[in-house]
Design an enzyme around this catalytic site. Structure first.
Site, short mmCIF file in Angstrom:
data_model
loop_
_atom_site.label_atom_id
_atom_site.label_comp_id
_atom_site.label_asym_id
_atom_site.label_seq_id
_atom_site.Cartn_x
_atom_site.Cartn_y
_atom_site.Cartn_z
CG ASP A 1 55.24 20.59 28.78
OD1 ASP A 1 56.34 20.80 29.31
OD2 ASP A 1 54.80 21.30 27.84
C1 GLC Z 1 56.71 23.65 26.07
C2 GLC Z 1 57.25 23.74 27.48
C3 GLC Z 1 56.27 24.30 28.47
C4 GLC Z 1 55.41 25.32 27.77
C5 GLC Z 1 54.55 24.60 26.77
C6 GLC Z 1 53.68 25.55 25.95
O1 GLC Z 1 57.14 22.49 25.45
O2 GLC Z 1 57.79 22.56 28.04
O3 GLC Z 1 57.02 24.86 29.55
O4 GLC Z 1 54.60 26.00 28.72
O5 GLC Z 1 55.30 23.78 25.89
O6 GLC Z 1 54.48 26.38 25.17
#
Ligand code: GLC
Length: 719
Positions: free
Chosen positions: A255
């Site tokens: 993430d």
């Molecule tokens: C965010 C979220 C994740 C998302 C990623 C890209 O912080 O936690 O669910 O897909 O970053 O936007």
């Protein structure tokens, strides 16, 4: 291809950049962005996120394919969570439909629009189980139950990926966030998770395992630490379970900066050490932190990280690019005509309307106040969300056009037989800046109350649309209360004083503790955040053109103090018993232990009768269950028939109830049918803390009914 790659180029495939410049404009000429731009040309970037639209994606893809040495295309990812341009209801709303076909179709049209816009990979489905409505991200998941959550996870993966990942209208899915992100202490986003392995195996893992079994191409790890180890640093999660036990062959993307954040978790002293930990733990791609790009080469050359770990990660990434058809044709998802014809098309509007109708949950309907007559009435439509065309688009709204949703006012005006008096009454909040603003401000302006009360006095019936805006749920949107914010509750009570014939339409991204409303308001609908066709879906349910069929995928508590509150809890030795005269029981001295509305609850305008529950042993650990269902009311309707079991005595204690089957059936008024379920090892067994799966002899309770708290009961034995 791997054998042709230098070590740097391999590491490049593991490096994902966020869209960092206006690609249709001039390239960045200085600073960090200029370096990133050069890295694209050097083949040191394997993926980008938040680049969308054929023109933009073509620009970055041409740069990489035409200028880097090997021309390996980027895989472009984006959060297509409940739609790309045409918005479906938020996933928690879709979960309330319990309609797996509709949920799969909803993901299908999202994939149609995303793939037509150059996006080959979505960061969805989010499959985090959670029992805590304070956590803002419950809006993007499937609720509190692992069985329902697993079915939904598989349906969404299939919807996004279709039968052929290389087709131009399918995209790679990404089950997230692995793992246990929804169990954050205090419901506070990103917070610590410390739970037993039994809870992991029996509640957290099933939706992820279902996604893997459904062939999900990628998994995203989670921000939280789990039992002392950040998920992105956990070889137990990513290697032992995911890639080992479950045989997952896709790749794991971190993430956002979660690899770098191993340092912030105080689990590494440096980013270099974090890179070493993360690659050894099975994190294949580094989202947005450049930690791999800046450290892995040195770690491999120093012998601290074996190159075979890099090779494994890169092969997994290249395999997904191959499966998507990108290696064969890097411009596969770049067709301006498809983009023009598909994105936001009429057929998709119809599909999300259908999904929205099925997602509405009728929580209460006394005095048969609903459905509303279609003519001859004066309806006062009141509330800050009644004419709101933006909030129903929800959080994670992809490339939706702001304020493009159908409002409730527009939905009601589609029924010209009634006279609608509209009054906003108050704000639910003052949004500052864009929709991912900082904590919103609830203003206490009551100046609109007078007009609202006047409208209510003149009306036969009042429809009040209250609740949460789009950015009061979602990421970094945890709450410490679960009631109506601002002065909404005051408005509700002021209107109630002059006209108690109120239908409360609650728009929210989470369960809410609307106890006063439940005690005083005759009819209540949970309308979540229903996407582009919100207003039409709500109006059609209010007028009976669609008979509500939704069931709660998550418990509604009476107070925030009860949370976490969920139906599949353990019994404890001293469960609360209102009949007992013994105080030494597990209750509250100041309130109820029972939910406001239980998991699986949802009413209909018609009535369903359950009869003749039968269980038959068909094998050692196999049973068939049948039940008669009749529509004894005055409307055609759909019922979600739910099957729950309880393994009454076990080596490690089991929940008082567990959903192990459901069927959504359509019955015309007066019609009846017989419904069958099968129970086998998969449904009857459970995981011990050791991770061993067992089925034990003993007595099982069995319920089949309309919610987790109502149904016919019987028992059966496993010898
Ligand atoms: C965010 C979220 C994740 C998302 C990623 C890209 O912080 O936690 O669910 O897909 O970053 O936007």
């Amino acid at each position: 291809m791997l054998s042709q790659m230098t070590l740097e180029e391999k590491i490049g495939q593991m490096n994902q950049y966020n869209g960092f410049w206006e690609v249709t404009g001039p390239p960045p000429s200085s600073g960090d962005d200029a370096t990133k731009y050069e890295n694209l040309k050097k083949g040191l970037v394997g993926s980008m996120l938040n680049v969308h639209g054929v023109e933009n994606v073509r620009k970055v893809q041409e740069l990489v394919v035409n200028q880097s040495r090997l021309g390996i295309p980027l895989i472009i990812g984006f959060d297509v969570v409940h739609g790309y341009r045409t918005m479906s209801p938020i996933p928690l709303a879709e979960a309330a439909s319990w309609d797996l076909e509709a949920i799969e179709h909803s993901a299908r049209i999202a994939a149609e629009e995303a793939s037509a816009s150059g996006v080959a990979w979505t960061f969805a489905p989010m499959v985090d189980i959670s029992r805590d409505a304070r956590w803002g991200r419950v809006m993007e998941g499937g609720g509190e139950d692992p069985y329902l959550g697993a079915k939904i996870a598989a349906a969404r993966v299939k919807g996004f990926q279709g039968d052929d990942l290389s087709a131009e209208n399918t995209i790679a899915a990404c089950a997230k966030h692995f793992a246990a992100y929804g169990f954050a202490e205090g419901g506070r986003d990103y917070n610590t998770v410390d739970i037993s392995h039994a809870t992991l195996y029996n509640h957290v893992f099933p939706p992820f395992q279902a996604a893997v079994d459904a062939g999900v191409s990628t998994i995203m790890n989670s921000f939280n630490e789990l039992n002392g180890t950040p998920a992105t640093a956990s070889s137990f999660l990513q290697r032992d379970i995911l890639k080992g036990l479950w045989g997952f062959e896709g790749f794991v993307v971190s993430d956002w900066a979660s690899i770098e954040e191993i340092v912030d978790h105080r689990n590494a002293t440096s980013r270099r050490e974090a890179a070493s930990i993360a690659i050894k733990a099975g994190s294949d791609m580094d989202m947005a932190s450049s930690t791999y790009l800046n450290n892995l080469k040195n770690l491999v050359e120093s012998g601290e990280v074996p190159e075979r770990l890099i090779d494994d990660a890169v092969c997994r990434i290249l395999q997904v690019k191959h499966d998507l058809g990108l290696l064969e044709d890097p411009f596969r998802y770049l067709d301006e005509d498809r983009e023009k014809n598909i994105v936001g098309c009429e057929a998709h509007q119809e599909a999300v309307l259908d999904m929205a109708q099925k997602s509405v949950v009728l929580l209460k309907n006394e005095q048969e106040l609903l459905p509303l007559p279609k003519e001859g009435k004066t309806i006062a439509l009141i509330g800050p969300l009644a004419d709101d065309k933006n909030s129903p688009l929800g959080n994670w709204r992809g490339r939706a056009i702001d304020s493009s949703a159908v409002s409730v006012l527009e939905g009601l005006n589609a029924y010209p037989g009634n006279h609608v008096l509209y009054a906003k009454g108050c704000e639910y909040l003052l949004e500052e800046g864009d929709y991912i603003a900082h904590p919103v401000i609830n203003i206490d302006d009551r100046s609109g109350f007078g007009k609202a009360v006047d409208a209510a006095e003149k009306a036969d019936v009042v429809v009040m649309v209250l609740g949460e805006g789009a950015n009061q749920s979602g990421e970094a949107r945890s709450r410490s209360s679960l009631g109506l914010l601002g002065v909404q509750q005051e408005l509700l009570e002021a209107v109630y004083q002059v006209n108690p014939n109120i239908v409360l339409v609650l728009m929210s991204g989470r369960p809410m503790a609307i106890t006063w409303a439940d005690e005083n308001i005759p009819a209540i609908l949970e309308a979540w955040l229903l996407g582009s066709q919100s207003g039409h879906a709500i109006a059609q349910v209010l007028h009976g053109d669609y008979n509500p069929s939704g069931k709660l995928p998550m418990t509604f508590p009476r107070t925030v103090g009860q949370v976490p509150l969920f139906y599949n809890h353990k019994i404890s030795a001293r469960p609360w018993d209102p009949e007992a005269d013994n105080v030494y029981l597990g209750g509250y001295v100041d309130g109820s232990v029972y939910p406001l509305y239980p998991f699986g609850h949802g009413l209909s305008y018609t009535h369903f009768e359950y009869d003749n529950l039968q269980v038959e042993k068909t094998g050692d650990q196999e049973f068939s269950v049948s039940i008669q269902l009749g529509n004894t009311g005055n409307y055609d309707g759909e019922e979600v028939v739910q099957l729950y079991i309880c393994d009454r005595v076990a080596s490690e204690t089991r929940p008082v109830k567990e959903l192990k089957g459901f069927k959504k059936v359509k019955l015309r008024k007066g019609e009846e049918c017989s419904i069958q379920f099968k129970l086998g090892e998969k449904e009857l067994g459970y995981y011990l803390n050791s991770g061993q799966f067992i089925v034990e002899p003993g007595t099982f309770d069995l319920w089949v009914g309309t919610s987790s708290m109502e149904g016919l009961h019987t028992q059966f034995e496993i010898k």
